[in-house]
Structure formats: C-alpha cells, structure tokens
Write a protein that holds these residues in place. Structure first.
Motif, mmCIF file in Angstrom:
data_model
loop_
_atom_site.group_PDB
_atom_site.id
_atom_site.type_symbol
_atom_site.label_atom_id
_atom_site.label_comp_id
_atom_site.label_asym_id
_atom_site.label_seq_id
_atom_site.Cartn_x
_atom_site.Cartn_y
_atom_site.Cartn_z
ATOM 1 N N ARG A 1 0.839 -1.217 0.000
ATOM 2 C CA ARG A 1 0.000 0.000 0.000
ATOM 3 C C ARG A 1 0.872 1.265 0.000
ATOM 4 N N SER A 2 1.977 1.201 0.713
ATOM 5 C CA SER A 2 2.883 2.361 0.724
ATOM 6 C C SER A 2 3.479 2.602 -0.660
ATOM 7 N N LEU A 3 3.789 1.517 -1.378
ATOM 8 C CA LEU A 3 4.305 1.692 -2.748
ATOM 9 C C LEU A 3 3.262 2.370 -3.632
ATOM 10 N N LYS A 4 1.997 1.966 -3.425
ATOM 11 C CA LYS A 4 0.921 2.586 -4.213
ATOM 12 C C LYS A 4 0.850 4.087 -3.901
ATOM 13 N N ALA A 5 0.944 4.394 -2.612
ATOM 14 C CA ALA A 5 0.900 5.806 -2.201
ATOM 15 C C ALA A 5 2.113 6.555 -2.762
ATOM 16 N N ASN A 6 3.275 5.911 -2.735
ATOM 17 C CA ASN A 6 4.490 6.546 -3.300
ATOM 18 C C ASN A 6 4.270 6.944 -4.747
ATOM 19 N N LYS A 7 3.661 6.023 -5.477
ATOM 20 C CA LYS A 7 3.457 6.260 -6.916
ATOM 21 C C LYS A 7 2.496 7.430 -7.128
ATOM 22 N N ILE A 8 1.443 7.470 -6.343
ATOM 23 C CA ILE A 8 0.470 8.568 -6.479
ATOM 24 C C ILE A 8 1.162 9.897 -6.170
ATOM 25 N N GLU B 1 4.269 10.613 -6.415
ATOM 26 C CA GLU B 1 5.195 10.907 -7.531
ATOM 27 C C GLU B 1 4.419 11.524 -8.693
ATOM 28 N N GLU B 2 3.316 10.884 -9.051
ATOM 29 C CA GLU B 2 2.537 11.356 -10.211
ATOM 30 C C GLU B 2 1.947 12.744 -9.983
ATOM 31 N N LYS B 3 1.560 13.016 -8.722
ATOM 32 C CA LYS B 3 0.926 14.311 -8.444
ATOM 33 C C LYS B 3 1.933 15.391 -8.065
ATOM 34 N N GLY B 4 3.209 15.034 -8.003
ATOM 35 C CA GLY B 4 4.224 16.030 -7.637
ATOM 36 C C GLY B 4 4.137 16.459 -6.189
ATOM 37 N N LEU B 5 3.725 15.525 -5.313
ATOM 38 C CA LEU B 5 3.637 15.842 -3.882
ATOM 39 C C LEU B 5 4.967 15.540 -3.213
ATOM 40 N N HIS C 1 11.099 13.192 -2.218
ATOM 41 C CA HIS C 1 10.296 11.963 -2.088
ATOM 42 C C HIS C 1 11.117 10.908 -1.348
ATOM 43 N N ASP C 2 10.939 10.884 -0.022
ATOM 44 C CA ASP C 2 11.640 9.894 0.800
ATOM 45 C C ASP C 2 10.924 8.540 0.795
ATOM 46 N N GLY C 3 9.743 8.504 0.175
ATOM 47 C CA GLY C 3 8.886 7.321 0.320
ATOM 48 C C GLY C 3 9.498 6.033 -0.186
ATOM 49 N N TRP C 4 10.341 6.134 -1.213
ATOM 50 C CA TRP C 4 10.865 4.887 -1.810
ATOM 51 C C TRP C 4 11.841 4.196 -0.864
ATOM 52 N N PHE C 5 12.840 4.955 -0.372
ATOM 53 C CA PHE C 5 13.789 4.266 0.535
ATOM 54 C C PHE C 5 13.104 3.900 1.845
#
Ligand SMILES: NC(=O)c1ccc[n+]([C@@H]2O[C@H](COP(=O)([O-])OP(=O)(O)OC[C@H]3O[C@@H](n4cnc5c(N)ncnc54)[C@H](O)[C@@H]3O)[C@@H](O)[C@H]2O)c1
Length: 454
Positions: free
Chosen positions: A162-169, A171-175, A379-383
């Motif tokens: 779920r976190s990967l899904k959120a990361n992608k969103i 990324e796509e929205k430039g958040l 975007h720290d979400g990936w690591f």
C-alpha cells in the motif's frame, strides 16, 4: 531553537553539491515538478496532525522551527481527549502558540478522524502507530496532500504494498513525501556515507547495525471496562499487529543506514535473503517490570544477504542489564568504520567534523518546507518503504526460523493488520488474551510460525 529555512537557491546548492548526495540516496530536488497542493513561496502552509502523541507533537514543534508562515490548523487522534490535551499543551507553549490555529471544531476523534483532518490542510503529519501509516498515507496523497510520515511505513507486506501505491500517487501528483528517517536529513550521515561510497575504505563487504537497549516501558494500564482493542491501540508498541515488533518499529533506523550503504544510492535496493534467530526470554518472566503484556520478541538477530554476496548483520535487543549499542558499522576491503569515523587500512582514523544545526528532526522539516515552497521534488517514500520491508522480512525470518527470500516476503508475507475491517472500539482485536489476560500464546514460535499468507 529557531531555525530559518534556507533560501531555495541555498537548499538546491546544498542538495546538489554536497559531495555524494546523489550516490548517498537523498531525494534530490528537480526543478519542474507540478504542485498538487497549492502552496507557493509566501503562503501560509497549513499543517494537520494525525496521531497527537509524543512524536506527533514533537514533529509539529520541529516544523514550526522552519520559521513563520506555518500553522497547525487541525488534529486527529483515535482518542479525542488526547487530541484536545495536545492542542491545549501547544496553546500554553509561548514559543509556538502563535502558530496554533485549531478551534474545537477542527479537533477530531475516532478511527476515521484522519479523513477530517486531511481535508483541512496542505501538509499532513502522520504520527499514528505504524500499522495505520500506509492507510493514512494512501488517503492523504489520494486527496493531493503533501505528507510527513513517521517511520516505519507499515508492519507487514500488505502495508508495504500500500505504501508503494501511495508513493506512486505522490510521484505522479508532484507531492513531497518526507519520512521520519531523520538520519537521511543529517549532514553527518550524508557525509559519512558519501565517503564510504567514494571508496574511502574500499569495497563494502559487510555492515553491522544495532539497536540494543534496555526494555521499552509499557505505556498502558488497562482501564476498567475498556475494550480489548482500545487497550491495545493505547499500548500499541507491544503488539506486533500494531508496531511490527521492535525490529521494524525502532531498529528500522539502523537497517535503513545499512541498506543505504549497500544500495549505493538506489532507494529500492534490498537484500535478497534473510536468515534470523530471535525469541522472548525476559519479557515472559512474571512480575518483572516491562513484561506485563504484549506479544513482541525481546531479541532478534538477522543476517541479510545481498545479491552480490555482501551482508548486513542486524541485532535488536530490548533486555535490561545487557550490552547496549545503537549504531552502524562498516567493513570494507580496505578499511572499516563506525558512524563518526572511518579508518582506511594503514592510515589514520578520519573523524567527521562537528556540525552545527544538524538535528535531523528539524532538518527533515526544513528540507520539506523548502521543497514545497519552491515546487521542487522531495520523495523519501521509496527508501522508507524499502527499509520498512527489510525489517518486516527480518521479523518473518526470526519468527519462523526459516530462510526468507525478498520476493516471497513481498508477495505473500504474513498480514498482521486487519486491512479489510472497519475498526471501531468494539471490533475484536486480531490478538486476544487468554482467560488470565496473558498474550504468551500469541507469541511466535520459530519452527511453528507460518511466515506466509496462504
Ligand atoms: N523518528 C523517530 O525517531 C521516532 C521517535 C519516536 C516515535 N516515532 C514514530 O512516531 C509514531 C508515533 O509514536 P509516538 O511515540 O508518538 O506514540 P504515542 O503513543 O505517543 O502517540 C501515538 C498517538 O496516535 C494515536 N492513535 C492511535 N491509533 C490512531 C489512529 N488509528 N488514528 C489516529 N491516531 C491514532 C494514539 O492515541 C496516540 O495519541 C510511531 O510510528 C513511531 O514509530 C519516531
């Protein structure tokens, strides 16, 4: 301590020219990111806090340290009474009260309260217990909000996905996504790791990472008539379906540093296999402090092997009166080191300089606030998701006693949190005590624990 946000140019220069930042894996700003949450240069940034406990309040105070034009506008906690007390505490604090604009109608309570808070702000601080992080994170980015999210990014493989899904969103929205892995925002770690990755001690052969301390204190005493789930959510640290066990909850910081070194700048790099040992010896002794409840192990050791044969050794123990260390070490083909110093073979030990203003708890907010204001990427979400999953893989290994492959752990690692249930204070807890109020029968037993969902 008041810190001012560096100018946009200053931050970009720092981010782009700090030796090895790219190889060290810090999220690097890019200049052409569209902003989804509308905050520009001088606008007031509106913050909402989900989870108004110790770290949640700390994160808001740390955010305030970036300067003016930041306001806390809403809070949410599963317990409304805690949220009210938190706001009152901030309003009494002369150093921060001018930045607190939370009238009673923007104080929300209950399991769903996070949705109300998200609606009110530009930047969402998520400091609820770890199991809720993926749920709160996903919702916040779906609503187009920037997030500061405490570690870890979940407690099981489903939380990771779920976190990967959120990361992608995001990324796509430039958040912007800032994670509470504060070492990533400390210059001392950036410099130490970039020197390792520049080959100062040769090729990295092995890292050793530790979080060995005395036991954490039990926080909750069961209230008269309190439901099981209410008690456990208050005492979340000690239940693996809420905290992920201390290997994931706390030791993830050191695992993140080890993986940062092995990953050479790739935030998705990870070990391919984990082999572990662990158990619960001290916590199960009756009538000693700190063992009254819960179902965590009190010690874990994991050998994480990477595809290139290098190894990260991880120890996390919570037993009083034992040898303690919270740190990271590296062994290279041409030297060795520990955070703070490096020693090439046959040469003098090199020490990190003393840094001013290198408090990661503040710097993470300085970096994110600047990225939001300048419309640049952070975007720290990936690591953060990767390091969380490495911890989860380790727990599957120590609980089961089996070799755990990364791909299996990600695809079918045991789900601890009941994602498919709407939680209320009357929902049965996934972990229930026996007739005497003990949880010992819910503690994993190596050899018997099944690490994968069917
Ligand atoms: N980066 C760090 O060094 C660091 C240090 C401490 C804690 N943390 C992290 O911060 C988070 C919070 O830890 P803490 O020490 O503040 O815990 P805490 O128990 O003091 O606070 C947690 C708060 O969340 C509330 N809560 C529980 N479930 C909730 C839900 N579903 N929705 C909204 N609120 C909910 C609780 O009532 C409590 O007020 C954890 O993820 C922890 O790992 C990070």
């Amino acid at each position: 301590m008041k810190k001012t946000c560096p100018s946009r140019r200053g931050f970009l220069q720092q981010s782009l020219t700090t030796a090895g930042v790219l190889s060290a894996g810090l999220s690097v700003p890019s200049l052409s990111v569209s902003r989804a949450a509308n905050v520009s240069g001088s606008d007031v940034i509106k913050i909402a806090l989900i989870g108004t406990g110790g770290r949640g309040l700390g994160s808001v105070i740390d955010r305030f340290a970036v300067g003016d034009n930041v306001k806390l506008v809403a809070v949410a906690d599963v317990a409304e009474s805690i949220a009210r007390k938190a706001v009152a505490q901030l309003q009494k604090n002369d150093n921060v009260k001018s930045k607190v604009d939370v009238p009673p109608e923007r104080i929300f309570g209950g399991f769903d309260s996070y949705k109300n808070a998200v609606a009110e702000a530009d930047v969402i601080h998520i400091a609820s217990p770890p199991a809720f992080h993926p749920v709160h994170y996903l919702y916040a980015v779906e609503q187009g909000k920037h997030v500061f999210i405490e570690k870890p990014f979940g407690v099981d493989a489903e939380g990771y996905r779920r976190s990967l899904k959120a990361n992608k969103i995001a990324e796509e929205k430039g958040l912007t996504v800032c994670a509470g892995f504060q070492r990533r925002h400390e210059q001392k770690y950036l410099d130490w790791i970039s020197k390792i990755q520049d080959g100062f001690v040769g090729d990295v052969l092995e890292t050793r990472v530790y979080w060995n301390t005395a036991a954490a204190k039990v926080r909750g005493v069961r209230n008269e008539g309190e439901s099981e789930i209410s008690f456990q959510v208050r005492d979340w640290y000690f239940f693996n379906w809420l905290s992920g066990d201390h290997l994931v909850e706390q030791h993830c910081h050191n695992i993140d540093v080890g993986n940062w070194i092995h990953g050479k700048g790739d935030p998705s790099a990870h070990p391919v296999i984990a082999r572990g040992l662990g158990g619960r010896q001290f916590r199960k002794i009756p009538n000693v402090p700190y063992n009254e409840c819960g179902n965590l192990f009190d010690h874990h050791y994991v050998e994480y092997e990477y595809a290139d044969g290098t190894v990260m050794h991880s120890q996390s123990r919570q037993i009083p009166r034992c040898w303690n260390l919270v740190s990271e070490k590296v062994l290279g083909s041409a030297g060795r080191g520990q955070i703070g110093w490096l020693e090439p073979k046959g040469a003098e030990r090199w020490h990190l300089p003393k840094y001013k203003n290198d408090n990661g708890y503040v710097q993470e907010h300085v970096h994110q606030t600047e990225a939001i204001r300048s419309g640049t990427k952070l975007h720290d979400g990936w690591f953060a998701a990767t390091s969380t999953m490495i911890g989860i893989m380790g727990v599957l290994a120590t609980y089961s006693g089996k070799e755990i492959k990364w791909d299996d752990a990600v695809a079918k690692g045991k789900t601890f949190f009941p994602y498919d249930k709407e939680l209320t204070f009357d929902t049965p807890s996934p972990v229930m005590p026996d007739a005497d109020g003990n949880y010992e029968h819910t503690v994993a037993v190596p050899g018997l624990f099944e690490p994968f969902d069917k």
